[in-house]
Design a protein around this motif. Structure first.
Motif, mmCIF file in Angstrom:
data_model
loop_
_atom_site.group_PDB
_atom_site.id
_atom_site.type_symbol
_atom_site.label_atom_id
_atom_site.label_comp_id
_atom_site.label_asym_id
_atom_site.label_seq_id
_atom_site.Cartn_x
_atom_site.Cartn_y
_atom_site.Cartn_z
ATOM 1 N N VAL A 109 -0.906 -14.952 -34.117
ATOM 2 C CA VAL A 109 -0.068 -15.643 -35.102
ATOM 3 C C VAL A 109 0.189 -14.752 -36.310
ATOM 4 C CG1 VAL A 109 -0.012 -17.575 -36.717
ATOM 5 C CG2 VAL A 109 -0.712 -17.959 -34.363
ATOM 6 N N LEU A 110 -0.843 -14.076 -36.806
ATOM 7 C CA LEU A 110 -0.661 -13.209 -37.967
ATOM 8 C C LEU A 110 0.357 -12.103 -37.675
ATOM 9 C CD1 LEU A 110 -4.322 -12.834 -39.302
ATOM 10 C CD2 LEU A 110 -2.439 -14.066 -40.380
ATOM 11 N N LEU A 111 0.199 -11.445 -36.534
ATOM 12 C CA LEU A 111 1.111 -10.348 -36.195
ATOM 13 C C LEU A 111 2.481 -10.859 -35.742
ATOM 14 C CD1 LEU A 111 -1.316 -7.979 -34.241
ATOM 15 C CD2 LEU A 111 -0.620 -7.830 -36.631
ATOM 16 N N GLY A 112 2.494 -11.937 -34.940
ATOM 17 C CA GLY A 112 3.739 -12.438 -34.392
ATOM 18 C C GLY A 112 4.654 -13.025 -35.448
ATOM 19 N N CYS A 113 4.108 -13.807 -36.361
ATOM 20 C CA CYS A 113 4.937 -14.432 -37.393
ATOM 21 C C CYS A 113 5.520 -13.384 -38.336
ATOM 22 C CB CYS A 113 4.119 -15.455 -38.178
ATOM 23 S SG CYS A 113 3.765 -16.962 -37.262
ATOM 24 N N TYR A 114 4.676 -12.481 -38.796
ATOM 25 C CA TYR A 114 5.174 -11.484 -39.754
ATOM 26 C C TYR A 114 6.126 -10.504 -39.070
ATOM 27 C CZ TYR A 114 5.227 -8.287 -43.696
ATOM 28 O OH TYR A 114 5.630 -7.508 -44.750
ATOM 29 N N GLY A 115 5.778 -10.075 -37.853
ATOM 30 C CA GLY A 115 6.661 -9.163 -37.134
ATOM 31 C C GLY A 115 8.001 -9.789 -36.809
ATOM 32 N N GLY A 116 7.988 -11.056 -36.369
ATOM 33 C CA GLY A 116 9.233 -11.734 -36.057
ATOM 34 C C GLY A 116 10.098 -11.961 -37.282
ATOM 35 N N TYR A 117 9.473 -12.174 -38.440
ATOM 36 C CA TYR A 117 10.236 -12.420 -39.668
ATOM 37 C C TYR A 117 10.790 -11.127 -40.260
ATOM 38 C CZ TYR A 117 11.154 -13.559 -44.545
ATOM 39 O OH TYR A 117 11.752 -13.687 -45.788
ATOM 40 N N LYS A 118 9.953 -10.090 -40.337
ATOM 41 C CA LYS A 118 10.360 -8.843 -40.987
ATOM 42 C C LYS A 118 11.134 -7.920 -40.043
ATOM 43 C CE LYS A 118 9.539 -7.334 -44.486
ATOM 44 N NZ LYS A 118 10.372 -7.321 -45.729
ATOM 45 N N GLY A 119 10.703 -7.859 -38.761
ATOM 46 C CA GLY A 119 11.342 -6.928 -37.844
ATOM 47 C C GLY A 119 10.991 -5.485 -38.195
ATOM 48 N N GLY A 120 11.877 -4.568 -37.873
ATOM 49 C CA GLY A 120 11.667 -3.177 -38.245
ATOM 50 C C GLY A 120 10.602 -2.473 -37.427
ATOM 51 N N TRP A 121 10.057 -1.388 -37.999
ATOM 52 C CA TRP A 121 9.105 -0.544 -37.274
ATOM 53 C C TRP A 121 7.812 -1.283 -36.962
ATOM 54 C CZ3 TRP A 121 4.378 0.215 -39.478
ATOM 55 C CH2 TRP A 121 4.261 -0.034 -40.855
ATOM 56 N N PHE A 122 7.366 -2.156 -37.886
ATOM 57 C CA PHE A 122 6.128 -2.892 -37.649
ATOM 58 C C PHE A 122 6.246 -3.773 -36.406
ATOM 59 C CE2 PHE A 122 3.578 -6.746 -38.166
ATOM 60 C CZ PHE A 122 2.319 -6.214 -38.399
ATOM 61 N N VAL A 134 -0.075 -15.193 -27.229
ATOM 62 C CA VAL A 134 0.095 -15.960 -28.463
ATOM 63 C C VAL A 134 1.034 -15.213 -29.407
ATOM 64 C CG1 VAL A 134 -1.100 -17.103 -30.361
ATOM 65 C CG2 VAL A 134 -2.248 -16.827 -28.165
ATOM 66 N N TYR A 135 0.912 -13.897 -29.458
ATOM 67 C CA TYR A 135 1.782 -13.085 -30.310
ATOM 68 C C TYR A 135 3.247 -13.267 -29.916
ATOM 69 C CZ TYR A 135 4.472 -8.907 -31.440
ATOM 70 O OH TYR A 135 5.464 -8.058 -31.842
ATOM 71 N N ARG A 136 3.545 -13.178 -28.633
ATOM 72 C CA ARG A 136 4.936 -13.296 -28.196
ATOM 73 C C ARG A 136 5.460 -14.710 -28.413
ATOM 74 N NH1 ARG A 136 6.285 -8.733 -25.057
ATOM 75 N NH2 ARG A 136 8.057 -9.807 -24.108
ATOM 76 N N MET A 137 4.599 -15.708 -28.257
ATOM 77 C CA MET A 137 5.006 -17.086 -28.522
ATOM 78 C C MET A 137 5.357 -17.269 -29.999
ATOM 79 S SD MET A 137 5.486 -20.224 -27.522
ATOM 80 C CE MET A 137 4.686 -20.343 -25.914
#
Length: 309
Positions: free
Chosen positions: A124-137, A183-186
């Motif tokens: 959830v921590l990685l998936g939510c922030y990554g999905g919102y910000k996008g980019g290299w992260f 969970v990350y991909r979800m």
């Protein structure tokens, strides 16, 4: 025209009432009560919650429910069938199977829930922030998750158990390492859908912090499918622990778990003649997994905004 004005006036009064309830905090309480009522009306969810709570409490209160030591052997009571003294009979070295099921539930449930919660925190921590910000992260984390998910999970677990060795801590760490990707991909897919909503764009326009927008305002609207994924992961990890321990590759055999209880019933003679070694614990595992799935579906129906009526 007069009738139209009357209807409009009633509508305006209704809006004023809703505004007053919202400002006083009563509207939030009504939403909570509606969610609770919806959950209580879901019979399968209630049945699942009941099964989950009963088995969990029985495991926690094991010392009050049985006086037998789950690890103490008694060669005078070998392979006794169920009786008043031993509700689930005894195993090949005279240990009480009922006490082993209760105490073993502590470890098996801890492995399942602990691994699922660990996967959820990382995913959830990685998936939510990554999905919102996008980019290299987002790209880096996505590729890392693809590496873990490119292997069959059970094969990867067996490989890591062989490398790291058998222990309770190692098993939980291995489950988390191999299970966080789903969970990350979800979480990522849910946030990718939500981030284009108008309220998110408005929050960005007001200059709110990215973490605040992501985890306070967006995550609650994506929590339903994530909760279901966590419950399914809990059931999956419990079954995987049972499978690995049955093969002698999970938790060390001296620790009582549901899988280690099944490990004593590997041969065909025991399966045919000592049914109490595998049938009770098999029923408990099936009921617990089924209860978790029912509970997860009920939570999804009451927390997912798209399911609200």
């Amino acid at each position: 025209m007069a009738e139209l004005n009357v209807k409009r006036s009633k509508f305006d009064r209704k809006l004023d009432k809703i505004k007053e309830l919202e400002e006083s905090g009563q509207l939030k309480n009504q939403n909570v009560n509606r969610t609770l009522r919806k959950f209580l009306n879901n019979k399968l969810a209630l049945a699942g919650a009941g099964i989950f709570i009963v088995i969990l409490l029985a495991s926690i209160l094991a010392p009050l429910l049985t006086s037998y030591d789950p690890l103490k052997a008694d060669m005078n009571s070998v392979l006794q069938s169920p009786s008043a003294n031993h509700f689930f009979g005894t195993d090949k070295v005279g240990r009480d199977v009922f006490s082993r099921v209760l105490y073993g539930g502590r470890i098996s449930i801890f492995i399942g829930l602990g691994s699922a919660i660990g996967c959820a925190l990382i995913g959830v921590l990685l998936g939510c922030y990554g999905g919102y910000k996008g980019g290299w992260f987002d790209k880096i984390v996505l590729h890392i998750s693809e590496v873990f998910m490119s292997f069959p999970q059970l094969v990867l677990v067996l490989l890591l158990v062989t490398i790291l060795g058998q222990s309770l801590t190692n098993l939980i760490v291995i489950f988390i390492l191999t299970g966080w990707g789903s969970v990350y991909r979800m979480a990522r897919s849910q946030v990718l859908t939500i981030r284009e909503e108008e309220y998110v764009q408005s929050l960005k326009a007001f200059g709110l912090n990215d973490f605040l927008i992501c985890y306070k305002h967006m995550l609650p609207n994506a929590i339903g499918p994530i909760v279901v994924n966590v419950t399914l992961s809990t059931a999956m990890f419990i079954l995987q622990e049972a499978s690995l321990s049955f093969l002698g590759l999970g938790v060390p055999l001296e620790i009582a778990t549901w899988g280690n209880i099944l490990n004593a019933a590997q041969d065909m003679f025991t399966l045919q003649n000592s049914w109490w070694l595998w049938l009770p614990v098999g029923i408990i595992i099936s009921l617990f997994v089924m209860g978790i799935n029912f509970l997860g579906d009920g939570i999804r129906d009451t927390t997912d905004p798209t399911q609200q009526g």
